[in-house]
Design a protein around this motif. Sequence first.
Motif, short mmCIF file in Angstrom:
data_model
loop_
_atom_site.label_atom_id
_atom_site.label_comp_id
_atom_site.label_asym_id
_atom_site.label_seq_id
_atom_site.Cartn_x
_atom_site.Cartn_y
_atom_site.Cartn_z
N SER A 176 11.71 21.41 27.75
CA SER A 176 10.41 20.90 28.20
C SER A 176 9.62 20.30 27.05
CB SER A 176 9.61 22.02 28.88
OG SER A 176 9.34 23.07 27.99
N VAL A 177 9.73 20.89 25.86
CA VAL A 177 9.07 20.32 24.68
C VAL A 177 9.65 18.95 24.36
CG1 VAL A 177 8.75 20.60 22.20
CG2 VAL A 177 8.43 22.55 23.71
N ILE A 178 10.96 18.82 24.44
CA ILE A 178 11.61 17.53 24.20
C ILE A 178 11.10 16.48 25.18
CG2 ILE A 178 13.83 16.33 24.34
CD1 ILE A 178 15.12 18.93 23.29
N TYR A 179 11.00 16.86 26.44
CA TYR A 179 10.53 15.92 27.46
C TYR A 179 9.10 15.49 27.19
CZ TYR A 179 9.63 13.96 32.08
OH TYR A 179 9.30 13.13 33.11
N LYS A 180 8.24 16.42 26.75
CA LYS A 180 6.86 16.07 26.44
C LYS A 180 6.78 15.12 25.25
CE LYS A 180 4.78 20.33 28.23
NZ LYS A 180 4.04 21.59 27.89
N GLN A 181 7.66 15.32 24.27
CA GLN A 181 7.66 14.43 23.11
C GLN A 181 8.14 13.04 23.50
OE1 GLN A 181 6.37 15.26 20.23
NE2 GLN A 181 5.97 17.34 20.98
N TYR A 182 9.10 12.95 24.40
CA TYR A 182 9.51 11.64 24.90
C TYR A 182 8.35 10.96 25.63
CZ TYR A 182 14.54 11.54 23.98
OH TYR A 182 15.77 11.47 23.38
N GLN A 183 7.63 11.72 26.45
CA GLN A 183 6.50 11.14 27.17
C GLN A 183 5.42 10.62 26.22
OE1 GLN A 183 5.39 14.41 29.85
NE2 GLN A 183 6.05 13.17 31.58
N ALA A 184 5.24 11.33 25.10
CA ALA A 184 4.22 10.92 24.12
C ALA A 184 4.68 9.79 23.22
CB ALA A 184 3.80 12.13 23.28
N GLY A 185 5.95 9.41 23.30
CA GLY A 185 6.45 8.30 22.48
C GLY A 185 7.04 8.71 21.16
N PHE A 186 7.19 10.02 20.90
CA PHE A 186 7.80 10.49 19.66
C PHE A 186 9.31 10.62 19.87
CE2 PHE A 186 3.46 12.29 19.60
CZ PHE A 186 2.98 11.61 18.48
N TYR A 187 9.98 9.47 19.88
CA TYR A 187 11.40 9.47 20.26
C TYR A 187 12.28 10.12 19.19
CZ TYR A 187 9.59 6.04 23.56
OH TYR A 187 8.86 5.42 24.54
N GLY A 188 11.97 9.87 17.93
CA GLY A 188 12.77 10.47 16.87
C GLY A 188 12.63 11.98 16.84
N LEU A 189 11.39 12.47 17.02
CA LEU A 189 11.15 13.91 17.03
C LEU A 189 11.84 14.57 18.23
CD1 LEU A 189 9.68 16.33 15.77
CD2 LEU A 189 7.69 15.75 17.18
N SER A 190 11.78 13.92 19.38
CA SER A 190 12.42 14.49 20.57
C SER A 190 13.94 14.47 20.43
CB SER A 190 11.99 13.73 21.82
OG SER A 190 12.29 12.35 21.70
N THR A 191 14.49 13.44 19.77
CA THR A 191 15.93 13.41 19.54
C THR A 191 16.34 14.53 18.59
OG1 THR A 191 15.86 11.01 19.81
CG2 THR A 191 17.87 11.95 18.90
N ALA A 192 15.52 14.79 17.59
CA ALA A 192 15.79 15.92 16.70
C ALA A 192 15.77 17.23 17.47
CB ALA A 192 14.77 15.96 15.57
N GLY A 193 14.86 17.35 18.44
CA GLY A 193 14.85 18.54 19.28
C GLY A 193 16.12 18.67 20.10
N ASN A 194 16.65 17.54 20.58
CA ASN A 194 17.93 17.57 21.29
C ASN A 194 19.05 18.08 20.39
OD1 ASN A 194 17.77 16.78 24.04
ND2 ASN A 194 17.21 14.71 23.40
N VAL A 195 19.05 17.65 19.14
CA VAL A 195 20.08 18.10 18.20
C VAL A 195 19.93 19.59 17.94
CG1 VAL A 195 20.92 17.87 15.83
CG2 VAL A 195 20.34 15.83 17.15
N VAL A 196 18.69 20.06 17.78
CA VAL A 196 18.46 21.49 17.57
C VAL A 196 18.96 22.29 18.77
CG1 VAL A 196 16.67 23.26 17.34
CG2 VAL A 196 16.52 21.15 16.01
N LEU A 197 18.70 21.79 19.99
CA LEU A 197 19.18 22.48 21.18
C LEU A 197 20.70 22.49 21.23
CD1 LEU A 197 18.67 23.82 23.90
CD2 LEU A 197 18.45 21.54 24.92
N PHE A 198 21.33 21.38 20.89
CA PHE A 198 22.80 21.31 20.88
C PHE A 198 23.38 22.30 19.88
CE2 PHE A 198 26.62 19.52 18.88
CZ PHE A 198 27.45 19.40 19.98
#
Length: 312
Positions: free
Chosen positions: A269-291
Motif C-alpha cells: 500500500s505504501v508503494i501504491y501511494k508513492q506511485y500515486q504521488a509521482g515518486f516512481y523511483g522511490l516506489s520502485t525501490a519499495g518493490n525491490v525491498v518487498l521482493f
Amino acid sequence: MATDSPARAARAASAPRPGGPGRGRGRRRRSPYPTWFYLPAAVVFGVLFVLPTFASFWFSLTRWTLFDSEFIGLDNFRLFFDEPQLVTGLRNTVVYAVLTSGAKVVLGMLLALFLTSQVAARGYLRSVVFFPVLVSTIGVGITFQVLMDPFGGFINEALAAVGIEGPGWLTDPRWALYSVALVDVWKGVGLATLIFIAGIVTIPREYFEAARVDGAGPLKNFLHITLPLARGATATVITLSLIGGLRSFELIWAMTRGGPGFTSDVIASVIYKQYQAGFYGLSTAGNVVLFLLVTAIVLPLTWLLNRREVEL
C-alpha cells in the motif's frame, strides 16, 4: 532344498540385472524430450519475469518519469528507510504475514480434522468453508468495511444487543491492522483447509487402525500419525500463506487504505501511494525491498520445511 527354492527365486527376480534399472541407480534419468522443447516456456518466463525483475532493480537506482531517468544510486533506498511511514509499512507487513499465515495453518488443520471425520453433511460443510476463497477480495473488503462500521455496523450492533461496546474496528489505530488480518484469515482459511484435507486423506488407514489396537487416543493419533505424515501439506500451507501475507494489498486497500494514518499500511500500500504521488523511483525501490523480503523469508523456510520432510 525344495523349500528354499521359492525364496531364492524371489531374490533372483528382485536382483538388478546388468543393464537394467539397478545399473543406473543414482543417475538422473535423461528426459526423452529434446532440450529445445523448453524454449517457448523459457521465452515466456524471461519476458514476463526475468526482464521486468532486472528492469525494476535498475529503475530503483534512478529518479525516473515516463519520459526520462536520472541515475542516483542508492538514494531511493536510503530515503525509503529514512521515512517513518515506510518503516511502519515494513513492520506491519511482517506482523500481518505472521498473524495471517499462523492462523490459517492452525485453523486450517483443525477444520481439516473435523471435515475428514465422520460428520454429517461433510461435503456441504467443505463447500461452505471453501466458498469465501471464491469471492472477490475487493468485494469482501467492501462488505466487511460496512459490517465493521463503528456506528451502525452489524457487528457492533450485535455486540451492543448483548451489552458489549464494540471497538472502532477500522478506525481505531490499535485495531485496524488486526481487523483486516481477521478478515484475511476468514477469506483464506478455506484454501488451507482444502490442502490439509488432501494431505490427511492420503494417509493410509492402516496406521490409525494399528494405533487404535494399541489404545492410542485422538491426540496421540494427531501428534504421531497425522501431523508427521501431513508435513507436505503443512509446508505448502505455510509457504503459500506467508507469501500471500507479505504481498497483501487488495484487502487492506479496500478496507482501510492504510489508515487511520499509516497504522495499517503495508509495503504494497505504501508503494501504491508513492506511485500515486509521482515518486516512481522511490516506489520502485519499495518493490525491490518487498521482493528481497519475500525471497529472504520464503526461500530458507521452504528449504527447511522440505529438508525436514525428506529426513522424515
